[in-house]
Design a protein around this motif. Structure first.
Motif, PDB file in Angstrom:
ATOM      1  N   THR A  32      -7.136  41.036  18.881  1.00  0.00           N
ATOM      2  CA  THR A  32      -6.909  41.683  20.299  1.00  0.00           C
ATOM      3  C   THR A  32      -6.592  40.921  21.085  1.00  0.00           C
ATOM      4  N   GLY A  33      -6.637  39.421  21.088  1.00  0.00           N
ATOM      5  CA  GLY A  33      -6.261  38.370  21.988  1.00  0.00           C
ATOM      6  C   GLY A  33      -4.724  38.376  21.848  1.00  0.00           C
ATOM      7  N   ASP A  34      -4.254  38.358  20.870  1.00  0.00           N
ATOM      8  CA  ASP A  34      -2.704  38.452  20.763  1.00  0.00           C
ATOM      9  C   ASP A  34      -2.222  39.690  21.032  1.00  0.00           C
ATOM     10  N   LEU A  35      -2.772  40.746  21.119  1.00  0.00           N
ATOM     11  CA  LEU A  35      -2.331  42.329  21.504  1.00  0.00           C
ATOM     12  C   LEU A  35      -2.220  42.297  23.102  1.00  0.00           C
ATOM     13  N   LEU A  36      -3.297  41.492  23.794  1.00  0.00           N
ATOM     14  CA  LEU A  36      -3.425  41.261  25.087  1.00  0.00           C
ATOM     15  C   LEU A  36      -1.997  40.400  25.312  1.00  0.00           C
ATOM     16  N   ARG A  37      -2.118  39.082  24.689  1.00  0.00           N
ATOM     17  CA  ARG A  37      -1.037  38.184  25.201  1.00  0.00           C
ATOM     18  C   ARG A  37       0.478  38.919  25.205  1.00  0.00           C
ATOM     19  N   ASP A  38       0.607  39.796  24.099  1.00  0.00           N
ATOM     20  CA  ASP A  38       1.647  40.376  23.971  1.00  0.00           C
ATOM     21  C   ASP A  38       2.102  41.222  25.312  1.00  0.00           C
ATOM     22  N   ALA A  39       0.927  42.019  25.748  1.00  0.00           N
ATOM     23  CA  ALA A  39       0.819  43.080  26.721  1.00  0.00           C
ATOM     24  C   ALA A  39       1.202  42.363  28.150  1.00  0.00           C
ATOM     25  N   ALA A  41       2.776  39.748  28.650  1.00  0.00           N
ATOM     26  CA  ALA A  41       4.354  39.225  28.794  1.00  0.00           C
ATOM     27  C   ALA A  41       5.255  39.925  29.676  1.00  0.00           C
ATOM     28  N   SER A  42       4.855  41.207  29.781  1.00  0.00           N
ATOM     29  CA  SER A  42       5.601  41.999  30.860  1.00  0.00           C
ATOM     30  C   SER A  42       5.292  41.550  32.174  1.00  0.00           C
ATOM     31  N   ASP A  43       6.322  42.031  33.444  1.00  0.00           N
ATOM     32  CA  ASP A  43       6.102  41.618  34.550  1.00  0.00           C
ATOM     33  C   ASP A  43       5.716  42.488  35.491  1.00  0.00           C
ATOM     34  N   THR A  44       4.484  43.399  35.118  1.00  0.00           N
ATOM     35  CA  THR A  44       3.912  44.327  36.022  1.00  0.00           C
ATOM     36  C   THR A  44       2.702  43.581  36.733  1.00  0.00           C
ATOM     37  N   PRO A  45       2.356  44.372  37.712  1.00  0.00           N
ATOM     38  CA  PRO A  45       1.099  43.905  38.463  1.00  0.00           C
ATOM     39  C   PRO A  45      -0.111  44.058  37.588  1.00  0.00           C
ATOM     40  N   GLU A  49      -2.534  40.753  36.618  1.00  0.00           N
ATOM     41  CA  GLU A  49      -4.128  40.733  36.750  1.00  0.00           C
ATOM     42  C   GLU A  49      -4.956  40.466  35.291  1.00  0.00           C
ATOM     43  N   LEU A  50      -4.284  40.877  34.442  1.00  0.00           N
ATOM     44  CA  LEU A  50      -4.900  40.586  33.044  1.00  0.00           C
ATOM     45  C   LEU A  50      -4.710  39.397  32.514  1.00  0.00           C
ATOM     46  N   LYS A  51      -3.674  38.606  32.975  1.00  0.00           N
ATOM     47  CA  LYS A  51      -3.280  37.176  32.445  1.00  0.00           C
ATOM     48  C   LYS A  51      -4.328  36.088  33.362  1.00  0.00           C
ATOM     49  N   GLN A  52      -4.699  36.612  34.802  1.00  0.00           N
ATOM     50  CA  GLN A  52      -5.667  36.045  35.402  1.00  0.00           C
ATOM     51  C   GLN A  52      -6.853  36.169  34.732  1.00  0.00           C
ATOM     52  N   GLN A  53      -7.110  37.306  34.290  1.00  0.00           N
ATOM     53  CA  GLN A  53      -8.552  37.277  33.857  1.00  0.00           C
ATOM     54  C   GLN A  53      -8.725  36.539  32.450  1.00  0.00           C
ATOM     55  N   MET A  54      -7.783  36.663  31.628  1.00  0.00           N
ATOM     56  CA  MET A  54      -7.936  35.915  30.378  1.00  0.00           C
ATOM     57  C   MET A  54      -7.914  34.495  30.589  1.00  0.00           C
ATOM     58  N   GLU A  55      -7.319  33.975  31.864  1.00  0.00           N
ATOM     59  CA  GLU A  55      -7.320  32.374  32.134  1.00  0.00           C
ATOM     60  C   GLU A  55      -8.332  31.965  32.581  1.00  0.00           C
ATOM     61  N   SER A  56      -9.259  32.959  32.952  1.00  0.00           N
ATOM     62  CA  SER A  56     -10.392  32.447  33.577  1.00  0.00           C
ATOM     63  C   SER A  56     -11.620  32.616  32.254  1.00  0.00           C
ATOM     64  N   GLY A  57     -11.629  33.281  31.441  1.00  0.00           N
ATOM     65  CA  GLY A  57     -12.193  33.349  30.547  1.00  0.00           C
ATOM     66  C   GLY A  57     -13.141  34.541  30.134  1.00  0.00           C
ATOM     67  N   LYS A 162       1.038  25.951  24.066  1.00  0.00           N
ATOM     68  CA  LYS A 162      -0.203  25.867  24.017  1.00  0.00           C
ATOM     69  C   LYS A 162      -0.724  27.009  25.004  1.00  0.00           C
ATOM     70  N   ARG A 163      -2.045  27.811  24.626  1.00  0.00           N
ATOM     71  CA  ARG A 163      -2.459  28.903  25.209  1.00  0.00           C
ATOM     72  C   ARG A 163      -3.058  28.230  26.625  1.00  0.00           C
ATOM     73  N   SER A 164      -2.796  29.067  27.724  1.00  0.00           N
ATOM     74  CA  SER A 164      -3.367  28.638  29.042  1.00  0.00           C
ATOM     75  C   SER A 164      -4.858  28.631  29.161  1.00  0.00           C
ATOM     76  N   ASP A 165      -5.496  29.368  28.260  1.00  0.00           N
ATOM     77  CA  ASP A 165      -6.805  29.494  28.245  1.00  0.00           C
ATOM     78  C   ASP A 165      -7.528  28.507  27.484  1.00  0.00           C
ATOM     79  N   ASP A 166      -6.751  27.554  26.860  1.00  0.00           N
ATOM     80  CA  ASP A 166      -7.390  26.493  26.078  1.00  0.00           C
ATOM     81  C   ASP A 166      -7.549  25.120  26.714  1.00  0.00           C
ATOM     82  N   ASN A 167      -8.432  25.086  27.650  1.00  0.00           N
ATOM     83  CA  ASN A 167      -8.786  23.982  28.355  1.00  0.00           C
ATOM     84  C   ASN A 167     -10.328  23.891  28.444  1.00  0.00           C
TER      85      ASN A 167
END
Ligand code: AMP
Length: 219
Positions: A32-39, A41-45, A49-57, A162-167
């Motif tokens: 599901t992480g890969d499905l989200l990372r693919d989702a 990749a598009s340039d929609t609002p 938002e999804l990217k920000q949430q994933m980056e915060s963990g 490198k994944r942006s949430d791997d810190n």
């Protein structure tokens, strides 16, 4: 072939083990992480938002996850089973998934808990790189998991990222979220008589052997 669900803390190695099963038993690997990372990749609002949430963990809403997963599981390559990596992550997701399986006429399969110590998981996180195309996972700091050519995928030749949430900071949040929301699933599946436990602290080859014993009907 039965489906497999992996329950594990972040960086327990479930992605790598899923790939090993996929290669030997030809079961599709659904992360599901890969499905989200693919989702994202598009340039929609919504993608931002999804990217920000994933980056915060933190966890993404059940509705989004369920929709992505339902669409994926309906593909004909999932007819004979699949490997679920990163789902379910909450009791609510597990219950929704059980309803979904009933509707689709599918069975749960085997649930494998992959144990790993927090120290080992943290080490894996800091060295992890993956292929954005074929999703293979490597580790720059662990000899047997390094790519043959630094920065290049052995399987398909793409440049590794490198994944942006791997810190360290996001790892803490992901680990705490796992303890609070996902660990209760262990008891849930134990009560259903579906849980198997393996350890991935020593080596992926050893962990894979344990998985094969489970798939061949052992414990
Ligand atoms: P993973 O690739 O499994 O480590 O997931 C990366 C991130 O994607 C997680 O930290 C969550 O933000 C999100 N995510 C993946 N799977 C789920 C899920 N089943 N439920 C909610 N969020 C998820």
């Amino acid at each position: 072939m039965k489906s497999i669900i992996f329950i594990a803390p972040p960086a327990a190695g479930k992605g790598t083990l899923s790939r090993m099963i996929e290669e030997k038993y030809h079961l599709p690997h659904i992360s599901t992480g890969d499905l989200l990372r693919d989702a994202v990749a598009s340039d929609t609002p919504q993608a931002k938002e999804l990217k920000q949430q994933m980056e915060s963990g933190v966890l993404i809403s059940d509705e989004i996850i369920l929709n992505l997963l339902t669409e994926r599981i309906k593909n004909s390559d999932c007819d004979n089973g699949y490997i679920l990596d990163g789902f379910p992550r909450t009791i609510k997701q597990a219950e929704d998934y059980e309803k979904m399986l009933k509707e689709l006429g599918k069975t749960l399969g085997e649930v494998i808990y992959v144990g790993v110590s927090k120290d080992v998981a943290m080490k894996r996180i800091t060295g992890r790189v993956s292929c954005p195309k074929c999703k293979a996972v490597y580790n720059e700091f662990i000899e047997e998991s390094k790519p043959k050519v630094p920065g290049v995928c052995d399987r398909c030749g793409s440049i590794l990222v490198k994944r942006s949430d791997d810190n360290e900071e996001t790892f803490q949040v992901r680990f705490d979220t796992y303890m609070k929301s996902t660990e209760p699933l262990i008891q849930h599946y134990e009560e259903l008589g579906k849980l198997h436990r393996i350890s991935n602290d020593v080596s992926k080859e050893l962990a894979f052997k344990e998985i094969e014993t489970i798939l061949n009907g052992g414990n």
